[in-house]
Scaffold this motif. Structure first.
Motif, PDB file in Angstrom:
ATOM      1  N   SER A  72       1.185  -1.014  -0.254  1.00 49.66           N
ATOM      2  CA  SER A  72      -0.057  -0.388  -0.016  1.00 49.66           C
ATOM      3  C   SER A  72       0.886   0.916  -0.003  1.00 49.66           C
ATOM      4  O   SER A  72       2.109   1.332   0.670  1.00 49.66           O
ATOM      5  CB  SER A  72      -0.925   0.213   1.029  1.00 49.66           C
ATOM      6  N   ALA A  73       0.174   2.051  -0.491  1.00 53.75           N
ATOM      7  CA  ALA A  73       1.601   4.033  -0.699  1.00 53.75           C
ATOM      8  C   ALA A  73       1.251   4.021   0.304  1.00 53.75           C
ATOM      9  O   ALA A  73       2.265   4.754   0.789  1.00 53.75           O
ATOM     10  CB  ALA A  73       0.016   4.439  -1.282  1.00 53.75           C
ATOM     11  N   VAL A  74       0.845   3.710   1.850  1.00 53.25           N
ATOM     12  CA  VAL A  74       0.306   4.004   3.568  1.00 53.25           C
ATOM     13  C   VAL A  74       1.279   3.388   3.955  1.00 53.25           C
ATOM     14  O   VAL A  74       2.600   4.698   4.388  1.00 53.25           O
ATOM     15  CB  VAL A  74      -0.939   4.557   3.882  1.00 53.25           C
ATOM     16  N   GLY A  75       0.971   2.069   3.976  1.00 54.42           N
ATOM     17  CA  GLY A  75       2.890   1.600   4.252  1.00 54.42           C
ATOM     18  C   GLY A  75       3.920   2.194   3.657  1.00 54.42           C
ATOM     19  O   GLY A  75       4.896   2.302   4.636  1.00 54.42           O
ATOM     20  N   LYS A  76       3.818   1.728   2.592  1.00 54.78           N
ATOM     21  CA  LYS A  76       4.955   2.237   1.634  1.00 54.78           C
ATOM     22  C   LYS A  76       6.589   4.186   2.115  1.00 54.78           C
ATOM     23  O   LYS A  76       6.892   4.289   2.678  1.00 54.78           O
ATOM     24  CB  LYS A  76       5.611   3.089  -0.042  1.00 54.78           C
ATOM     25  N   HIS A  77       4.950   5.071   2.289  1.00 49.49           N
ATOM     26  CA  HIS A  77       5.058   5.803   3.050  1.00 49.49           C
ATOM     27  C   HIS A  77       6.248   5.851   4.443  1.00 49.49           C
ATOM     28  O   HIS A  77       6.719   6.299   5.161  1.00 49.49           O
ATOM     29  CB  HIS A  77       3.642   7.045   3.120  1.00 49.49           C
ATOM     30  N   LEU A  78       4.609   5.345   5.281  1.00 45.30           N
ATOM     31  CA  LEU A  78       5.213   4.842   6.803  1.00 45.30           C
ATOM     32  C   LEU A  78       6.693   4.554   6.712  1.00 45.30           C
ATOM     33  O   LEU A  78       7.829   4.415   7.537  1.00 45.30           O
ATOM     34  CB  LEU A  78       4.244   4.132   7.585  1.00 45.30           C
ATOM     35  N   PHE A  79       6.650   3.492   6.674  1.00 42.31           N
ATOM     36  CA  PHE A  79       8.752   3.327   5.834  1.00 42.31           C
ATOM     37  C   PHE A  79       9.604   3.920   5.712  1.00 42.31           C
ATOM     38  O   PHE A  79      10.152   3.987   6.192  1.00 42.31           O
ATOM     39  CB  PHE A  79       8.513   1.514   5.082  1.00 42.31           C
ATOM     40  N   TYR A  80       8.730   4.859   4.502  1.00 42.53           N
ATOM     41  CA  TYR A  80      10.435   5.280   3.982  1.00 42.53           C
ATOM     42  C   TYR A  80      10.222   6.755   4.979  1.00 42.53           C
ATOM     43  O   TYR A  80      11.416   7.231   5.506  1.00 42.53           O
ATOM     44  CB  TYR A  80       9.436   6.697   3.054  1.00 42.53           C
ATOM     45  N   GLN A  81       9.492   7.272   5.385  1.00 44.22           N
ATOM     46  CA  GLN A  81       9.358   8.150   6.992  1.00 44.22           C
ATOM     47  C   GLN A  81      10.531   7.467   8.207  1.00 44.22           C
ATOM     48  O   GLN A  81      11.122   8.186   8.489  1.00 44.22           O
ATOM     49  CB  GLN A  81       7.799   8.719   7.388  1.00 44.22           C
ATOM     50  N   ALA A  82      10.235   6.238   8.290  1.00 45.40           N
ATOM     51  CA  ALA A  82      10.932   5.154   9.430  1.00 45.40           C
ATOM     52  C   ALA A  82      12.655   5.505   8.742  1.00 45.40           C
ATOM     53  O   ALA A  82      13.429   5.933   9.645  1.00 45.40           O
ATOM     54  CB  ALA A  82      11.008   4.174   9.827  1.00 45.40           C
ATOM     55  N   SER A  83      12.511   4.952   7.611  1.00 44.31           N
ATOM     56  CA  SER A  83      14.203   5.249   6.892  1.00 44.31           C
ATOM     57  C   SER A  83      15.086   6.220   7.098  1.00 44.31           C
ATOM     58  O   SER A  83      15.732   6.544   7.310  1.00 44.31           O
ATOM     59  CB  SER A  83      14.215   4.464   5.790  1.00 44.31           C
ATOM     60  N   LEU A  84      13.495   7.625   6.824  1.00 43.37           N
ATOM     61  CA  LEU A  84      14.263   9.021   7.013  1.00 43.37           C
ATOM     62  C   LEU A  84      14.759   8.633   8.216  1.00 43.37           C
ATOM     63  O   LEU A  84      16.124   9.512   8.630  1.00 43.37           O
ATOM     64  CB  LEU A  84      12.897  10.149   6.537  1.00 43.37           C
ATOM     65  N   ILE A  85      13.740   8.701   9.843  1.00 45.65           N
ATOM     66  CA  ILE A  85      14.436   8.982  10.527  1.00 45.65           C
ATOM     67  C   ILE A  85      15.230   8.224  11.806  1.00 45.65           C
ATOM     68  O   ILE A  85      16.004   8.695  12.191  1.00 45.65           O
ATOM     69  CB  ILE A  85      13.134   8.885  11.498  1.00 45.65           C
ATOM     70  N   VAL A  86      15.055   6.803  11.407  1.00 48.22           N
ATOM     71  CA  VAL A  86      16.753   5.926  11.718  1.00 48.22           C
ATOM     72  C   VAL A  86      17.961   6.855  10.984  1.00 48.22           C
ATOM     73  O   VAL A  86      19.278   6.235  11.828  1.00 48.22           O
ATOM     74  CB  VAL A  86      16.191   4.676  11.312  1.00 48.22           C
ATOM     75  N   GLY A  87      18.048   6.776   9.875  1.00 46.46           N
ATOM     76  CA  GLY A  87      18.359   6.677   8.823  1.00 46.46           C
ATOM     77  C   GLY A  87      19.936   8.249   9.704  1.00 46.46           C
ATOM     78  O   GLY A  87      20.527   8.033   9.292  1.00 46.46           O
ATOM     79  N   PHE A  88      19.122   8.938   9.799  1.00 48.70           N
ATOM     80  CA  PHE A  88      19.072  10.894  10.056  1.00 48.70           C
ATOM     81  C   PHE A  88      19.703   9.979  11.846  1.00 48.70           C
ATOM     82  O   PHE A  88      20.800  10.424  11.835  1.00 48.70           O
ATOM     83  CB  PHE A  88      18.607  11.242  10.044  1.00 48.70           C
ATOM     84  N   SER A  89      19.479   9.625  12.841  1.00 49.50           N
ATOM     85  CA  SER A  89      19.681   9.923  13.620  1.00 49.50           C
ATOM     86  C   SER A  89      21.241   8.310  13.710  1.00 49.50           C
ATOM     87  O   SER A  89      22.069   8.849  14.941  1.00 49.50           O
ATOM     88  CB  SER A  89      19.218   8.412  13.989  1.00 49.50           C
ATOM     89  N   VAL A  90      21.376   7.778  13.093  1.00 47.04           N
ATOM     90  CA  VAL A  90      23.060   7.046  12.067  1.00 47.04           C
ATOM     91  C   VAL A  90      23.631   8.258  12.462  1.00 47.04           C
ATOM     92  O   VAL A  90      25.141   7.647  12.393  1.00 47.04           O
ATOM     93  CB  VAL A  90      22.404   6.230  11.919  1.00 47.04           C
TER      94      VAL A  90
END
Length: 146
Positions: A72-90
């Protein structure tokens, strides 16, 4: 990215499977490196920073696996958001590791920690609220791969 990697008949393309395998392998390698760092690195501050760096990288890669697997587009958006946040924390785990490994004390400074936390919160708030303002990135449905 995930939908555009499907071939015309709905079957999985080799590029899609390649990305999926690469991110799964990357997540597994990072988890293994984090586990190994716990027993190999003698300095506690460096060990902690390296463990967080590898663990965060594993979660980051895992978020991309989720992005590729969810339909789903919503699922993709949520996983993308998670990747942005976690990636920045790294990035902050990397900076902490550099300070600890080089013997500097920046990672112990309360002012540096507060500044880093403020930057993280501000940028994360910008990323999370993006659907309201659209300043960070845009999601557009497309019928062709990019």
């Amino acid at each position: 990215m995930g939908a555009s990697l499907l071939s015309g008949g709905g079957s999985l393309s080799s590029a899609y499977l390649g990305y999926l395998f690469a991110f799964i392998a990357g997540a597994a390698a990072c988890l293994g490196a984090a586990w190994r760092a716990r027993s190999v690195v003698p300095d506690p501050e460096t060990r902690r920073a390296l463990t967080w760096l590898f663990s965060g990288s594993a979660v980051w890669a895992g978020a991309y696996v989720g992005f590729l697997l969810v339909g789903s587009a919503v699922g993709k958006h949520l996983f993308y958001q998670a990747s942005l946040i976690v990636g920045f924390s790294v990035v902050f785990a990397w900076l902490w590791f550099c300070s600890a490994y080089s013997g500097r004390g920046l990672h112990r400074s309360l002012k540096v920690q507060q500044f880093a936390a403020a930057v993280f919160v501000i940028v994360t708030a910008l990323k999370v609220t993006n659907p309201l303002h659209g300043l960070y990135y845009g999601l557009e449905p497309t019928s062709t791969g990019s």
